[in-house]
Design an enzyme around this catalytic site. Structure first.
Site, PDB file in Angstrom:
ATOM      1  N   GLY A  12       0.782  -1.240   0.000  1.00  0.00           N
ATOM      2  CA  GLY A  12       0.000   0.000   0.000  1.00  0.00           C
ATOM      3  C   GLY A  12       0.806   1.279   0.000  1.00  0.00           C
ATOM      4  N   HIS A 109       0.424   0.773 -13.256  1.00  0.00           N
ATOM      5  CA  HIS A 109       1.139  -0.469 -13.590  1.00  0.00           C
ATOM      6  C   HIS A 109       2.631  -0.159 -13.761  1.00  0.00           C
ATOM      7  CE1 HIS A 109       1.504  -4.568 -15.049  1.00  0.00           C
ATOM      8  NE2 HIS A 109       2.292  -4.103 -16.001  1.00  0.00           N
TER       9      HIS A 109
END
Ligand code: GAR
Length: 188
Positions: A12, A109
């Protein structure tokens, strides 16, 4: 202020970067919810520390993607979520969520898409011996990292670079590119 939910599966650090940018006034959104498909992921502790509500679930408890996405949808509707931001959510989004959030889901990504989609993009790029790597932010469609590209940032790979150094550089770029790109998308 745009109400968003962030979806994440692991550490995270991108979630944290978005939370910090929001707090500092550098990201003009309200992060209303963290959705996490790994009940033990560290990102949940980050959300709790930041006072952000968490909806976590274990996909193994459901008979299909549609079933757990219906529950997610319910959580999103309860909080009037307008936009979904994937930040290390390691799962394909299914038609239930796609149908309700058309062009309202984005993903980050760690490669210059369309090169190296899917899992372990960094490993794939190292294996291929590329000399330039980067980060892509794109809209999410039904494919694996195939949606329309919104932003990209590239960097050169020195011959001596280790995987650790490359990942460090990718995260540094991600943490500044994601808030910048979301501001651009919402307020251009
Ligand atoms: C990030 O590098 C993100 O680009 C990648 O997962 C990492 C999550 O890191 N996402 C994908 O590979 C999606 N296909 P984080 O948990 O520290 O934010």
């Amino acid at each position: 202020m745009k109400k968003i939910a962030v979806f994440a599966s692991g550490n995270g650090s991108n979630f944290q970067a978005l939370v910090d940018a929001e707090k500092q006034g550098d990201l003009q959104v309200s992060i209303e919810l963290l959705v996490c498909d790994k009940p033990n992921a560290f990102v949940i502790q980050r959300a709790q520390a930041a006072g952000i509500p968490v909806y976590s679930f274990n996909p193994k408890d459901y008979s299909s993607k549609e079933e757990f996405e219906r529950e997610i949808l319910h959580e999103l509707a309860n909080r009037d979520i307008e936009f979904i931001v994937l930040a290390g959510y390691m799962r394909l989004i299914g038609k239930t969520l796609l149908h309700h959030y058309v062009n309202k889901i984005v993903n980050i990504h760690p490669s210059l898409l369309p090169a190296f989609p899917g899992k372990d993009a960094v490993g794939q790029a190292i294996e291929a011996g590329v000399k330039v790597m980067g980060v892509t932010i794109h809209f999410v469609d039904a494919g694996m990292d195939t949606g329309k590209i919104i932003a990209q940032e590239a960097f050169p790979i020195p011959p001596t670079a280790t995987r650790e150094k490359i990942e460090e550089e990718i995260h540094k770029i991600e943490h500044s590119l994601y808030p910048k790109t979301l501001n651009y998308l919402f307020y251009q």
